[in-house]
Design an enzyme around this catalytic site. Structure first.
Site, PDB file in Angstrom:
ATOM      1  CB  THR A  50      -0.929  -0.002   1.227  1.00 35.91           C
ATOM      2  OG1 THR A  50      -1.511  -1.291   1.365  1.00 35.91           O
ATOM      3  CG2 THR A  50      -2.023   1.026   1.101  1.00 35.91           C
ATOM      4  CE1 TYR A 140       0.126  -9.789   1.569  1.00 35.26           C
ATOM      5  CE2 TYR A 140       1.756  -8.173   0.874  1.00 35.26           C
ATOM      6  CZ  TYR A 140       0.446  -8.594   0.942  1.00 35.26           C
ATOM      7  OH  TYR A 140      -0.549  -7.822   0.388  1.00 35.26           O
ATOM      8  CE  LYS A 168      -1.732  -8.009   4.079  1.00 34.91           C
ATOM      9  NZ  LYS A 168      -1.317  -6.710   3.494  1.00 34.91           N
TER      10      LYS A 168
END
Length: 299
Positions: A50, A140, A168
């Site tokens: 992000t 991730y 994640k």
């Protein structure tokens, strides 16, 4: 973070605000980080997807991490730093550099992308990084971005490794592999939701929290939703989840973080809505839909 040192609760993966002249606006970044923690986030993720880290130069990345570290230190929040690449040597070097980041408590290390290694090779990659990292890894797992995903057996192998704190999990839903890991991973391994529409069901099944880009907006409500799930307050948490879902869908209607930035700019929280190429700014239609959804979720 809980007393068992697992990452627990809500983590906001911060956008990188840009000024009109294109530079990184560190003051706006610090305000965003402070707002997130003050609204109930357990911590901040610097240089997550992000935050557009692949479009930042080395000096900008260092400045972003330093700003997030200052805010987390002031508020005793957990600082996680994105440090994964598709090259093992570079990933190790970026992890070793975290020894010089005050207060860094964990890394976010993405599955190597583009080169498409086997699952066994990915596990060995993370094993090599974990052995050299001064902080625990949060793996991730996001196959739609990387071209490679980790199934249950690979994740359980990682869960058993020293210096791997959690994952994640962003696999486009709650699949059987996700449920197997939630059922079988040890107490020292935390699954964090990474697909924003499914955060609440993940914690209901044993997840410990989320890294959620949508939670730049209505941070307190996202944090309360996760707390409800962890604490077993099912109806209250479901009400939050149902109210937040239209907002989540609107924020991801175009490639992230464009719509999130448009909403933050409309609220006066960042100086521009701009992302860096090759991304493009949100369309006016997508921004308007997100703002309408935000107003409804806030009411």
């Amino acid at each position: 973070m809980g007393s068992d040192l697992r990452p627990t609760g809500l983590f906001v993966p911060l956008v990188t605000p840009f000024a009109e002249d294109g530079r990184v606006d560190i003051d706006a970044l610090e305000r965003l980080a402070a707002d997130a923690v003050d609204a109930g986030a357990a911590g901040i993720v610097a240089l997550a997807t992000t935050g557009e880290p692949t479009s930042l130069d080395a000096g900008e990345r260092d400045a972003v991490v330093a700003a997030c570290a200052r805010v987390c230190a002031d508020r005793r929040a957990m600082l996680v730093v994105g440090a994964g690449t598709n090259d093992t040597r570079t990933t190790i070097a970026r992890h070793e550099a975290l020894a010089g980041v005050p207060g860094a408590r964990a890394s976010l290390a993405v599955v190597p992308y583009y080169v498409r290694p086997s699952e066994a090779a990915i596990v060995r990659h993370f094993e090599a990084v974990a052995k050299r990292s001064p902080v625990p890894l949060i793996v991730y797992n996001i196959p739609y971005r990387t071209g490679r995903g980790l199934g249950a057996e690979a994740l359980l192998e990682l869960a058993a490794m020293e210096n791997v704190a959690g994952v994640k999990q962003a696999v486009g839903g709650i699949d059987a592999d996700t449920l197997i890991v939630l059922a079988r991973a040890g107490e020292d391994f935390a699954m964090l939701g990474g697909d924003d529409p499914y955060l609440y069901p993940v914690v209901l099944m044993g997840g410990r929290g989320a890294i959620a880009a949508s939670s730049h907006l209505l941070t307190r409500r996202f944090a309360e939703m996760l707390e409800c799930g962890i604490d077993g307050r099912l109806a209250e948490g479901r009400a939050h989840a149902e109210a937040l879902l239209p907002l989540v869908l609107a924020l991801f209607a175009e490639p992230s973080p464009a719509v999130i930035k448009a909403a933050l700019h409309a609220e006066g929280r960042i100086p521009t809505p701009h992302v860096r190429m090759p991304l493009s700014d949100a369309s006016p239609e997508a921004a308007e839909r997100a703002l309408r959804a935000l107003a409804v979720a806030r009411s």
